[in-house]
Each structure stands twice: as C-alpha cells, then as structure tokens.
Design a protein around this motif. Structure first.
Motif, PDB file in Angstrom:
ATOM      1  N   LEU A  44       0.834  -1.197   0.000  1.00  0.00           N
ATOM      2  CA  LEU A  44       0.000   0.000   0.000  1.00  0.00           C
ATOM      3  C   LEU A  44       0.872   1.251   0.000  1.00  0.00           C
ATOM      4  CD1 LEU A  44      -2.762  -1.104   2.538  1.00  0.00           C
ATOM      5  CD2 LEU A  44      -3.074  -0.738   0.080  1.00  0.00           C
ATOM      6  N   GLN A  45       1.918   1.249   0.821  1.00  0.00           N
ATOM      7  CA  GLN A  45       2.801   2.408   0.881  1.00  0.00           C
ATOM      8  C   GLN A  45       3.523   2.627  -0.456  1.00  0.00           C
ATOM      9  OE1 GLN A  45       3.011   4.846   3.195  1.00  0.00           O
ATOM     10  NE2 GLN A  45       4.378   5.884   1.749  1.00  0.00           N
ATOM     11  N   LYS A  46       3.915   1.545  -1.123  1.00  0.00           N
ATOM     12  CA  LYS A  46       4.561   1.680  -2.438  1.00  0.00           C
ATOM     13  C   LYS A  46       3.620   2.354  -3.432  1.00  0.00           C
ATOM     14  CE  LYS A  46       7.893  -2.073  -2.161  1.00  0.00           C
ATOM     15  NZ  LYS A  46       8.246  -3.424  -2.582  1.00  0.00           N
ATOM     16  N   LEU A  47       2.358   1.941  -3.454  1.00  0.00           N
ATOM     17  CA  LEU A  47       1.373   2.572  -4.331  1.00  0.00           C
ATOM     18  C   LEU A  47       1.208   4.053  -3.979  1.00  0.00           C
ATOM     19  CD1 LEU A  47      -1.491  -0.096  -4.492  1.00  0.00           C
ATOM     20  CD2 LEU A  47       0.049   0.566  -6.356  1.00  0.00           C
ATOM     21  N   TYR A  48       1.144   4.330  -2.686  1.00  0.00           N
ATOM     22  CA  TYR A  48       0.944   5.711  -2.230  1.00  0.00           C
ATOM     23  C   TYR A  48       2.129   6.587  -2.634  1.00  0.00           C
ATOM     24  CZ  TYR A  48      -0.554   9.481   0.864  1.00  0.00           C
ATOM     25  OH  TYR A  48      -0.974  10.686   1.370  1.00  0.00           O
ATOM     26  N   LYS A  50       4.177   6.120  -5.079  1.00  0.00           N
ATOM     27  CA  LYS A  50       4.236   6.236  -6.536  1.00  0.00           C
ATOM     28  C   LYS A  50       3.179   7.181  -7.103  1.00  0.00           C
ATOM     29  CE  LYS A  50       4.565   3.400 -10.709  1.00  0.00           C
ATOM     30  NZ  LYS A  50       4.681   2.026 -11.215  1.00  0.00           N
ATOM     31  N   TYR A  51       1.978   7.172  -6.527  1.00  0.00           N
ATOM     32  CA  TYR A  51       0.859   7.873  -7.152  1.00  0.00           C
ATOM     33  C   TYR A  51       0.294   9.065  -6.379  1.00  0.00           C
ATOM     34  CZ  TYR A  51       0.785   3.976 -10.411  1.00  0.00           C
ATOM     35  OH  TYR A  51       1.126   3.053 -11.363  1.00  0.00           O
ATOM     36  N   GLN A  52       0.773   9.317  -5.174  1.00  0.00           N
ATOM     37  CA  GLN A  52       0.196  10.395  -4.372  1.00  0.00           C
ATOM     38  C   GLN A  52       0.255  11.740  -5.094  1.00  0.00           C
ATOM     39  OE1 GLN A  52       2.275  11.699  -0.899  1.00  0.00           O
ATOM     40  NE2 GLN A  52       0.498  12.735  -0.057  1.00  0.00           N
ATOM     41  N   PHE A  56      -3.712  10.589  -5.754  1.00  0.00           N
ATOM     42  CA  PHE A  56      -4.136   9.315  -5.154  1.00  0.00           C
ATOM     43  C   PHE A  56      -3.999   9.391  -3.642  1.00  0.00           C
ATOM     44  CE2 PHE A  56      -2.740   4.889  -3.909  1.00  0.00           C
ATOM     45  CZ  PHE A  56      -3.989   4.302  -4.033  1.00  0.00           C
ATOM     46  N   GLU A  57      -5.016   8.922  -2.938  1.00  0.00           N
ATOM     47  CA  GLU A  57      -4.978   8.857  -1.475  1.00  0.00           C
ATOM     48  C   GLU A  57      -5.439   7.485  -1.006  1.00  0.00           C
ATOM     49  OE1 GLU A  57      -3.922  10.974   0.831  1.00  0.00           O
ATOM     50  OE2 GLU A  57      -3.537  12.669  -0.498  1.00  0.00           O
ATOM     51  N   ILE A  58      -4.784   6.994   0.025  1.00  0.00           N
ATOM     52  CA  ILE A  58      -5.225   5.776   0.706  1.00  0.00           C
ATOM     53  C   ILE A  58      -5.784   6.213   2.054  1.00  0.00           C
ATOM     54  CG2 ILE A  58      -4.491   3.616   1.801  1.00  0.00           C
ATOM     55  CD1 ILE A  58      -2.321   3.423  -0.389  1.00  0.00           C
TER      56      ILE A  58
END
Length: 158
Positions: A44-48, A50-52, A56-58
């Motif tokens: 999840l942190q890797k996605l965040y 990369k895309y924040q 993008f928000e988690i």
C-alpha cells in the motif's frame, strides 16, 4: 448520498469531511496490525509513494472486529504502521465495518459494491477503489495484494 457527504475521525479524533478528498482517486481499506495480511501495508505504501502526487490517497481504517487483530489505541496502531512499514497515508480512528455499530461510510461502501462476498466485509484488508467523481468503482478482497490494484488505480488517475 455521495461518499463526500460522510465525515470520519482522524487519529487525533478530529472530524474530517471526505469532501476534502474531492477530485482524488481513493483507496479505502479496513486494516489490522496483527493479521496475516498486515504485510500488505508495504505494498500500500509503495502505491501511495508512486501515485500520491498524481491525486491518489489511501484512507486507512483500523478495525478490531476480525479475531481482535487490531488491538491497541489509535496512537499505538499508528506507531506500529509508521515504524514497521513506513506508512505516510492518512489513518483514521478504529471503526467497526459490520453490525449495528458499523461506520456509516462502510454501510455506504457495502451497499455500493456488495461484491461476490456479499455485503458484509469478510476480513481485514478489504479494499474499495473510488474514482475522482466519488463513485465506488471496485471492491477487492483481502487476498488481493496492493500490486494487483495498480493497473486500475493508474487508469483512474489518467
């Protein structure tokens, strides 16, 4: 009602309107620190990371309803996630996702995407993907690893 009509409490117990996330792609996840799926925090942190910067928000909602796998206070959960997984995405107060005390946001999400699993959340790390307009686009099971969601997230960010 829209997802933007809901308010949630952050780990400082301050009410946050989801309207603040309007125009962003959201991944909403019910989490636990003592679960077999807890290592998904890393993905999840890797996605965040990369895309924040693309909108993008988690939104992380700890939940202790499943085998009591999210023990501890909000501060303890936050410390665990930050120290062990380096998470930087927003985390909110511990909630219930099923039953009479279910958070209204989760009642809305379950109605929007019942999924193959039915309306109830079956376990920790169930994920909901929301587009920039606030529509619930997809529901992913706990076994769906964050990297499996990347294509869908990237498509919504374009």
């Amino acid at each position: 009602m829209s997802i933007y009509d809901y308010k949630v409490k952050n780990i400082q117990n301050k009410e946050i309107a989801l309207e603040n996330f309007k125009g962003k792609v959201l991944l909403i996840v019910n989490t636990a620190t003592g679960c077999g799926f807890t290592p998904q925090y890393e993905g999840l942190q890797k996605l965040y990371t990369k895309y924040q910067n693309q909108g993008f928000e988690i939104l992380d909602f700890p939940c202790n309803q499943f085998a009591k796998q999210a023990p501890g206070s909000d501060a303890e959960i936050n410390s665990f996630c930050t120290l062990n997984y380096g998470t930087t995405f927003p985390r909110f107060t511990k909630i219930d996702v099923n039953g009479k005390n279910a958070a209204p946001l989760y009642t809305f999400l379950k109605k929007a995407k019942g999924g193959l699993m039915g309306t109830n959340i079956k376990w920790n790390f169930t994920k909901f993907l929301i587009n920039r307009e606030g529509n619930v686009i997809a529901r992913y099971s706990p076994t769906d690893k964050p990297e499996k969601l990347e294509k869908d997230i990237a498509a919504l960010l374009k």
